[in-house]
Motif scaffolding. Structure first.
Motif, PDB file in Angstrom:
ATOM      1  N   MET A   1       0.595  -0.965   0.185  1.00  0.00           N
ATOM      2  CA  MET A   1       0.119  -0.302  -0.097  1.00  0.00           C
ATOM      3  C   MET A   1       0.940   0.815  -0.014  1.00  0.00           C
ATOM      4  O   MET A   1       0.625   2.686  -0.312  1.00  0.00           O
ATOM      5  CB  MET A   1      -1.090   0.267   1.227  1.00  0.00           C
ATOM      6  N   MET A   2       2.110   1.309   0.674  1.00  0.00           N
ATOM      7  CA  MET A   2       3.351   2.540   0.712  1.00  0.00           C
ATOM      8  C   MET A   2       3.253   3.025  -0.849  1.00  0.00           C
ATOM      9  O   MET A   2       3.201   4.024  -0.869  1.00  0.00           O
ATOM     10  CB  MET A   2       3.821   2.365   1.535  1.00  0.00           C
ATOM     11  N   TYR A   3       3.682   2.176  -1.576  1.00  0.00           N
ATOM     12  CA  TYR A   3       4.552   1.538  -2.758  1.00  0.00           C
ATOM     13  C   TYR A   3       3.233   2.533  -3.418  1.00  0.00           C
ATOM     14  O   TYR A   3       3.990   2.873  -4.092  1.00  0.00           O
ATOM     15  CB  TYR A   3       4.996   0.539  -3.087  1.00  0.00           C
ATOM     16  N   VAL A   4       2.546   2.192  -3.383  1.00  0.00           N
ATOM     17  CA  VAL A   4       1.399   2.738  -4.771  1.00  0.00           C
ATOM     18  C   VAL A   4       1.113   3.830  -4.409  1.00  0.00           C
ATOM     19  O   VAL A   4       0.896   5.104  -4.813  1.00  0.00           O
ATOM     20  CB  VAL A   4      -0.198   2.084  -4.180  1.00  0.00           C
ATOM     21  N   ARG A   5       0.670   4.324  -2.955  1.00  0.00           N
ATOM     22  CA  ARG A   5       0.503   5.770  -2.091  1.00  0.00           C
ATOM     23  C   ARG A   5       1.435   6.399  -1.778  1.00  0.00           C
ATOM     24  O   ARG A   5       1.327   7.638  -2.154  1.00  0.00           O
ATOM     25  CB  ARG A   5      -0.391   5.307  -0.774  1.00  0.00           C
ATOM     26  N   PHE A   6       2.590   6.722  -2.219  1.00  0.00           N
ATOM     27  CA  PHE A   6       3.910   7.025  -1.808  1.00  0.00           C
ATOM     28  C   PHE A   6       4.495   7.029  -2.823  1.00  0.00           C
ATOM     29  O   PHE A   6       5.377   5.988  -3.465  1.00  0.00           O
ATOM     30  CB  PHE A   6       4.371   7.473  -0.557  1.00  0.00           C
ATOM     31  N   PRO A   7       5.549   8.335  -3.343  1.00  0.00           N
ATOM     32  CA  PRO A   7       6.712   7.935  -4.675  1.00  0.00           C
ATOM     33  C   PRO A   7       7.589   7.010  -3.565  1.00  0.00           C
ATOM     34  O   PRO A   7       8.578   7.396  -3.681  1.00  0.00           O
ATOM     35  CB  PRO A   7       6.726   8.999  -5.425  1.00  0.00           C
ATOM     36  N   LEU A   8       7.882   5.584  -3.729  1.00  0.00           N
ATOM     37  CA  LEU A   8       9.113   4.668  -3.022  1.00  0.00           C
ATOM     38  C   LEU A   8       9.228   3.989  -3.519  1.00  0.00           C
ATOM     39  O   LEU A   8       8.163   3.421  -4.567  1.00  0.00           O
ATOM     40  CB  LEU A   8       8.292   4.805  -1.990  1.00  0.00           C
ATOM     41  N   SER A   9      10.765   3.566  -3.585  1.00  0.00           N
ATOM     42  CA  SER A   9      11.649   3.016  -4.248  1.00  0.00           C
ATOM     43  C   SER A   9      11.203   1.674  -3.916  1.00  0.00           C
ATOM     44  O   SER A   9      10.399   1.294  -2.625  1.00  0.00           O
ATOM     45  CB  SER A   9      12.818   2.862  -4.610  1.00  0.00           C
ATOM     46  N   LEU A  10      11.078   0.437  -4.968  1.00  0.00           N
ATOM     47  CA  LEU A  10      11.495  -1.150  -3.636  1.00  0.00           C
ATOM     48  C   LEU A  10      11.892  -1.134  -2.641  1.00  0.00           C
ATOM     49  O   LEU A  10      11.776  -2.054  -1.236  1.00  0.00           O
ATOM     50  CB  LEU A  10      10.862  -1.610  -4.839  1.00  0.00           C
ATOM     51  N   ARG A  11      13.078  -0.448  -2.962  1.00  0.00           N
ATOM     52  CA  ARG A  11      14.396  -0.758  -1.565  1.00  0.00           C
ATOM     53  C   ARG A  11      13.819   0.555  -0.081  1.00  0.00           C
ATOM     54  O   ARG A  11      14.224  -0.688   0.964  1.00  0.00           O
ATOM     55  CB  ARG A  11      15.204  -0.652  -2.164  1.00  0.00           C
ATOM     56  N   MET A  31       7.268  -8.614  -5.590  1.00  0.00           N
ATOM     57  CA  MET A  31       5.973  -9.440  -6.623  1.00  0.00           C
ATOM     58  C   MET A  31       4.421  -8.676  -6.229  1.00  0.00           C
ATOM     59  O   MET A  31       3.950  -9.382  -6.675  1.00  0.00           O
ATOM     60  CB  MET A  31       6.565 -11.192  -6.087  1.00  0.00           C
ATOM     61  N   TRP A  32       5.149  -8.776  -4.426  1.00  0.00           N
ATOM     62  CA  TRP A  32       3.712  -8.353  -4.248  1.00  0.00           C
ATOM     63  C   TRP A  32       2.626  -6.985  -5.132  1.00  0.00           C
ATOM     64  O   TRP A  32       1.486  -7.061  -5.341  1.00  0.00           O
ATOM     65  CB  TRP A  32       3.600  -7.162  -3.097  1.00  0.00           C
ATOM     66  N   TRP A  33       3.890  -5.869  -4.975  1.00  0.00           N
ATOM     67  CA  TRP A  33       3.255  -5.020  -6.650  1.00  0.00           C
ATOM     68  C   TRP A  33       2.277  -5.705  -7.428  1.00  0.00           C
ATOM     69  O   TRP A  33       1.164  -4.724  -8.182  1.00  0.00           O
ATOM     70  CB  TRP A  33       4.583  -3.621  -6.510  1.00  0.00           C
ATOM     71  N   ASN A  34       3.284  -6.564  -7.988  1.00  0.00           N
ATOM     72  CA  ASN A  34       2.819  -6.719  -9.365  1.00  0.00           C
ATOM     73  C   ASN A  34       1.322  -7.435  -9.328  1.00  0.00           C
ATOM     74  O   ASN A  34       0.381  -7.227 -10.184  1.00  0.00           O
ATOM     75  CB  ASN A  34       3.179  -7.669 -10.429  1.00  0.00           C
ATOM     76  N   ARG A  35       1.067  -8.169  -8.065  1.00  0.00           N
ATOM     77  CA  ARG A  35       0.058  -9.104  -7.687  1.00  0.00           C
ATOM     78  C   ARG A  35      -1.337  -7.934  -7.207  1.00  0.00           C
ATOM     79  O   ARG A  35      -2.124  -7.893  -8.269  1.00  0.00           O
ATOM     80  CB  ARG A  35      -0.105 -10.295  -6.604  1.00  0.00           C
ATOM     81  N   PHE A  36      -0.697  -6.889  -6.134  1.00  0.00           N
ATOM     82  CA  PHE A  36      -2.240  -6.342  -5.542  1.00  0.00           C
ATOM     83  C   PHE A  36      -2.277  -4.825  -5.706  1.00  0.00           C
ATOM     84  O   PHE A  36      -3.471  -4.651  -5.696  1.00  0.00           O
ATOM     85  CB  PHE A  36      -1.475  -6.076  -4.012  1.00  0.00           C
ATOM     86  N   GLY A  37      -1.035  -4.772  -6.484  1.00  0.00           N
ATOM     87  CA  GLY A  37      -0.993  -3.035  -6.825  1.00  0.00           C
ATOM     88  C   GLY A  37      -2.225  -1.900  -7.790  1.00  0.00           C
ATOM     89  O   GLY A  37      -2.451  -1.602  -7.492  1.00  0.00           O
ATOM     90  N   PRO A  38      -2.450  -3.051  -8.589  1.00  0.00           N
ATOM     91  CA  PRO A  38      -3.373  -2.743  -9.079  1.00  0.00           C
ATOM     92  C   PRO A  38      -5.299  -2.385  -8.507  1.00  0.00           C
ATOM     93  O   PRO A  38      -5.288  -1.895  -9.074  1.00  0.00           O
ATOM     94  CB  PRO A  38      -3.935  -3.226 -10.725  1.00  0.00           C
ATOM     95  N   LEU A  39      -4.726  -4.163  -7.698  1.00  0.00           N
ATOM     96  CA  LEU A  39      -6.245  -3.838  -6.935  1.00  0.00           C
ATOM     97  C   LEU A  39      -5.935  -2.346  -6.569  1.00  0.00           C
ATOM     98  O   LEU A  39      -6.833  -1.069  -6.081  1.00  0.00           O
ATOM     99  CB  LEU A  39      -6.328  -4.779  -5.670  1.00  0.00           C
TER     100      LEU A  39
END
Length: 100
Positions: A1-11, A31-39
């Motif tokens: 959720m943090m990666y979607v909401r804020f401009p953060l890198s994976l690291r 892997m989580w981003w690819n699976r759950f990010g669009p949702l």
């Protein structure tokens, strides 16, 4: 959720989770981003659009582009809000085979 909401890198997300006691690899976050990010992104966009559409100051416009997709020129229609967020997009083939 943090990666979607804020401009953060994976690291950065990996480091934030490590500070909270979760030790994972940045590839796991990807892997989580690819699976759950669009949702998550769709849910955030839906809430934002429904909240802003009731406002008098909410504006949007329709953008039409020619783009090459798999070697073929097509129309890309996008509905954009006043902040430049894409609300909806749609791809159609041109009516004629010749483009300008």
């Amino acid at each position: 959720m943090m990666y979607v909401r804020f401009p953060l890198s994976l690291r950065n997300v990996k480091d934030l989770l490590f500070e909270r006691g979760i030790d994972i690899c940045h590839e796991t976050v990807r892997m989580w981003w690819n699976r759950f990010g669009p949702l998550f992104a769709g849910d955030i966009r839906g809430r934002r659009v429904s909240r802003m559409s009731g406002s008098r100051h909410w504006r949007w416009h329709l953008d039409e582009l020619y783009v090459k997709l798999n070697g073929e020129m097509v129309y890309l229609w996008r509905a954009l809000d006043y902040e430049g967020e894409i609300l909806e997009s749609y791809i159609t083939k041109p009516a004629t085979s010749r483009l300008p």
